[in-house]
Design a protein around this motif. Structure first.
Motif, PDB file in Angstrom:
ATOM      1  N   PHE A  38     -41.557  75.400  30.971  1.00 39.69           N
ATOM      2  CA  PHE A  38     -40.668  75.899  29.788  1.00 39.69           C
ATOM      3  C   PHE A  38     -40.514  74.917  28.779  1.00 39.69           C
ATOM      4  N   GLY A  39     -41.012  75.517  27.133  1.00 36.48           N
ATOM      5  CA  GLY A  39     -41.202  74.275  26.779  1.00 36.48           C
ATOM      6  C   GLY A  39     -42.382  73.696  26.408  1.00 36.48           C
ATOM      7  N   ASN A  40     -43.166  73.850  27.684  1.00 34.71           N
ATOM      8  CA  ASN A  40     -44.553  73.302  27.485  1.00 34.71           C
ATOM      9  C   ASN A  40     -45.900  74.522  27.143  1.00 34.71           C
ATOM     10  N   VAL A  41     -45.733  74.309  25.791  1.00 33.17           N
ATOM     11  CA  VAL A  41     -46.883  75.461  25.197  1.00 33.17           C
ATOM     12  C   VAL A  41     -48.349  75.356  26.334  1.00 33.17           C
ATOM     13  N   ALA A  42     -48.860  74.548  26.662  1.00 31.79           N
ATOM     14  CA  ALA A  42     -50.020  74.746  27.857  1.00 31.79           C
ATOM     15  C   ALA A  42     -49.504  75.357  29.113  1.00 31.79           C
ATOM     16  N   SER A  43     -48.836  74.407  29.481  1.00 32.14           N
ATOM     17  CA  SER A  43     -48.368  74.642  30.819  1.00 32.14           C
ATOM     18  C   SER A  43     -48.271  76.468  30.675  1.00 32.14           C
ATOM     19  N   GLN A  44     -46.956  76.916  29.797  1.00 29.44           N
ATOM     20  CA  GLN A  44     -46.709  78.519  30.151  1.00 29.44           C
ATOM     21  C   GLN A  44     -47.928  79.301  29.719  1.00 29.44           C
ATOM     22  N   GLY A 323     -47.875  72.317  14.686  1.00 31.59           N
ATOM     23  CA  GLY A 323     -48.296  73.439  15.137  1.00 31.59           C
ATOM     24  C   GLY A 323     -50.263  72.482  16.214  1.00 31.59           C
ATOM     25  N   ASP A 324     -50.936  72.474  15.333  1.00 36.26           N
ATOM     26  CA  ASP A 324     -51.814  71.634  15.359  1.00 36.26           C
ATOM     27  C   ASP A 324     -52.564  71.041  16.104  1.00 36.26           C
ATOM     28  N   ALA A 325     -50.551  70.046  16.111  1.00 36.74           N
ATOM     29  CA  ALA A 325     -50.716  68.995  16.417  1.00 36.74           C
ATOM     30  C   ALA A 325     -50.287  68.738  18.229  1.00 36.74           C
ATOM     31  N   VAL A 326     -49.021  69.569  18.464  1.00 36.87           N
ATOM     32  CA  VAL A 326     -49.347  69.966  19.710  1.00 36.87           C
ATOM     33  C   VAL A 326     -50.521  70.402  20.700  1.00 36.87           C
ATOM     34  N   SER A 327     -51.370  71.468  19.748  1.00 40.67           N
ATOM     35  CA  SER A 327     -52.321  72.298  20.936  1.00 40.67           C
ATOM     36  C   SER A 327     -53.626  71.063  20.844  1.00 40.67           C
ATOM     37  N   SER A 328     -53.758  70.444  19.825  1.00 38.67           N
ATOM     38  CA  SER A 328     -54.695  69.398  19.838  1.00 38.67           C
ATOM     39  C   SER A 328     -54.301  67.636  21.136  1.00 38.67           C
ATOM     40  N   TYR A 329     -53.043  67.718  20.406  1.00 36.46           N
ATOM     41  CA  TYR A 329     -52.987  67.189  21.835  1.00 36.46           C
ATOM     42  C   TYR A 329     -53.117  65.056  20.715  1.00 36.46           C
ATOM     43  N   LEU A 330     -53.407  64.951  19.684  1.00 41.44           N
ATOM     44  CA  LEU A 330     -53.744  64.088  18.538  1.00 41.44           C
ATOM     45  C   LEU A 330     -52.806  63.200  18.911  1.00 41.44           C
ATOM     46  N   MET A 383     -54.858  68.733  30.532  1.00 41.63           N
ATOM     47  CA  MET A 383     -54.929  69.422  29.129  1.00 41.63           C
ATOM     48  C   MET A 383     -53.852  70.340  29.209  1.00 41.63           C
ATOM     49  N   ARG A 384     -54.687  71.404  30.346  1.00 43.11           N
ATOM     50  CA  ARG A 384     -54.490  72.587  30.098  1.00 43.11           C
ATOM     51  C   ARG A 384     -52.301  73.094  31.088  1.00 43.11           C
ATOM     52  N   ASN A 385     -51.788  71.880  31.463  1.00 40.45           N
ATOM     53  CA  ASN A 385     -51.203  72.095  31.387  1.00 40.45           C
ATOM     54  C   ASN A 385     -50.065  71.065  31.003  1.00 40.45           C
ATOM     55  N   GLY A 386     -50.530  70.600  29.492  1.00 36.05           N
ATOM     56  CA  GLY A 386     -50.043  69.892  28.415  1.00 36.05           C
ATOM     57  C   GLY A 386     -50.348  68.595  29.214  1.00 36.05           C
ATOM     58  N   GLY A 387     -50.975  67.834  29.125  1.00 32.60           N
ATOM     59  CA  GLY A 387     -51.145  66.770  29.805  1.00 32.60           C
ATOM     60  C   GLY A 387     -52.130  65.540  29.419  1.00 32.60           C
ATOM     61  N   GLY A 388     -52.520  64.756  27.816  1.00 28.01           N
ATOM     62  CA  GLY A 388     -53.561  64.381  27.533  1.00 28.01           C
ATOM     63  C   GLY A 388     -53.962  63.798  28.043  1.00 28.01           C
TER      64      GLY A 388
END
Ligand SMILES: N=C(N)NCCC[C@H](NC(=O)CCC(=O)O)C(=O)O
Length: 468
Positions: A38-44, A323-330, A383-388
């Protein structure tokens, strides 16, 4: 990459040659998308997608090998035993004895009665080694040893079961008590929620010199203050302070800062989703910290006392949104020291697919700042689970004597890459959905693979099924 031997600390003592080693989590055979965080957008948003554990592990190994090829000290941190039958037994899904037959029954019962708990017991989340522990190099600690505190990861059930195995693995990889102190995790309560190195950065001149350790927390457990309202703040100030105390860090070389609650609510569940630092460089978004200007000021002042100059590369919101930082994981990138004193930036492929991030990176390439050179990796499965890239590694600064004291066969090189890739090909599935977690055969496959891995890595018995 290499610290200069001639450099003197203020005390006049010579600075030992030291390096930053990256210990990357090897993805385990049960890698899947269960939407657990919860709170990890990619995981959810990827919940129930079919995962490819084989590809995930090979993608991680590819990054390790590429960085080793560039001359960086790169090692591997083994996966954990999953599903965790001991968690399921603790939760009452007792089968027969501790035999394999009994364990299969435990899994069948959990699958039938509480598939969410089976999913929590099956996650390969230990791959995100940045959450394995907080590490303080020997140059910073009172007793001159490298200190490790495994993170309790208390907020998520599936992650709260990692720390005991992490402690055993760290003790196996860093066995010398003369050089290393591996602590137990902090008590796993909301007051002391700790997510490890994902919320910790070390700034320094040469790696062997005393550095400034920077702890970023999401909320205070005591004494009030601001906190996110939508998503959880996983790290508390009290946990960060306890780690600094037990590692024997001096207050003159420690900084505590709060993450902005509104960015946690926008999906920045760890500080390493919005900031990364290495040596004298801090690369972050302009909305990373509460009272950001004074955070820079304190860091700058404390680092200056150790003879180093902080250089901040700040990305404005107008150029890259949160939002872009979160989705790209810059910012979940790795900064790696280059021989010329500048930093190489290692980013995930997703950065190239986001127009504003790709444009910003292009401008960075033309700039003459402290970050020079970029490498892009396909880490899509993680990445699809929020791990870069940064989530997958635990940084450990080590001097020559300490490097010699690490378990020798975990260092990445051509031979280990070939051995581990073949091991993955032999043991891992290329398709795993959450429904497949009900298959007791997955436990057999996972244990067979891990048993062989400990032999390949020469680290002796570390898993519960080996210790029973
Ligand atoms: N930022 C750093 N350092 N690490 C990333 C950790 C990702 C991990 N995802 C998960 O645990 C998802 C598992 C699932 O949904 O199946 C987490 O949220 O804790």
């Amino acid at each position: 990459m290499q610290a200069t031997r001639t450099q003197l600390e203020r005390t006049g003592a010579p600075v030992p040659t030291a390096f930053e080693a990256n210990f990357d989590g090897l993805v385990g055979p049960t890698h899947n998308y269960a939407g657990l965080s919860f709170g990890n957008v990619a995981s959810q948003s990827n919940e129930k997608r079919i995962a490819n554990p084989k590809q995930a592990a090979l993608q991680g190994l590819h990054k390790m090998k590429a960085l080793a090829d560039l001359g960086y000290r790169q090692a591997v941190l083994p996966p954990h035993e999953r599903p965790s039958v001991s968690l399921l037994r603790t939760l009452g899904f007792g089968g027969g004895s501790g035999s394999n037959g009994g364990d299969a029954e435990v899994i069948r019962r959990a699958a039938a009665e509480a598939p969410e708990l089976l999913a929590a017991a099956s996650s390969a989340s230990a791959m995100w080694a940045a959450n394995a522990a907080t590490v303080s190099p020997s140059a910073d600690t009172a007793d001159g040893r490298v200190h490790f505190t495994p993170a309790n990861l208390a907020f998520n059930l599936h992650r709260s079961i990692e720390h005991r195995t992490t402690q055993r693995l760290l003790a196996a990889l860093f066995p010398s008590e003369r050089h290393f102190a591996v602590h137990p995790a902090l008590p796993g309560t909301p007051v002391l929620g700790d997510e490890g190195a994902a919320n910790h950065t070390r700034f320094c001149g040469p790696y062997g010199a005393r550095g400034v350790e920077f702890f970023v927390y999401g909320r205070r457990a005591y004494g009030g203050g601001i906190a996110p309202s939508r998503y959880p703040a996983r790290q508390t100030l009290e946990a960060s302070q306890a780690i600094a105390r037990r590692h024997g860090l001096s207050t003159s070389a420690t900084v505590f800062a709060q993450q902005r609650p509104d960015v946690i609510d926008a999906g920045v569940f760890h500080n390493d989703v919005i900031a990364v630092g290495n040596q004298q460089v801090l690369f972050c978004h302009e909305r990373a910290f509460v009272e950001q200007a004074s955070v820079y000021e304190v860091l700058r002042e404390k680092l200056a006392r150790h003879g180093a100059t902080l250089q901040v590369v700040e990305v404005p919101d107008a150029e890259v949104s949160v939002g872009d930082a979160v989705s790209s994981y810059l910012f979940n990138s790795q900064l790696l020291a280059r021989a010329d004193g500048r930093q190489l930036l290692v980013v995930p492929q997703e950065c190239m697919e986001n127009p504003s991030v790709a444009a910003w990176l292009e401008r960075l390439r033309d700039a003459d700042g402290p970050i020079a050179g970029q490498r892009v990796f396909d880490l899509r499965e993680s990445m699809r689970n929020g791990g870069g890239p940064a989530c997958l590694r635990l940084r450990v600064a080590l001097n020559d004597a300490e490097i010699a004291a690490v378990a020798p066969s975990v260092w990445m090189n051509d031979a280990l890459h070939a051995v581990l890739s073949a091991w993955v090909e032999r043991h891992y599935r290329d398709r795993l959905g959450v429904d497949d977690l009900a298959d007791p055969q997955l436990l057999v496959e996972s244990r067979t693979a891990l048993d062989e891995l400990t032999t390949l890595l020469g680290i002796g018995p570390v898993y519960e099924f080996q210790l029973a």
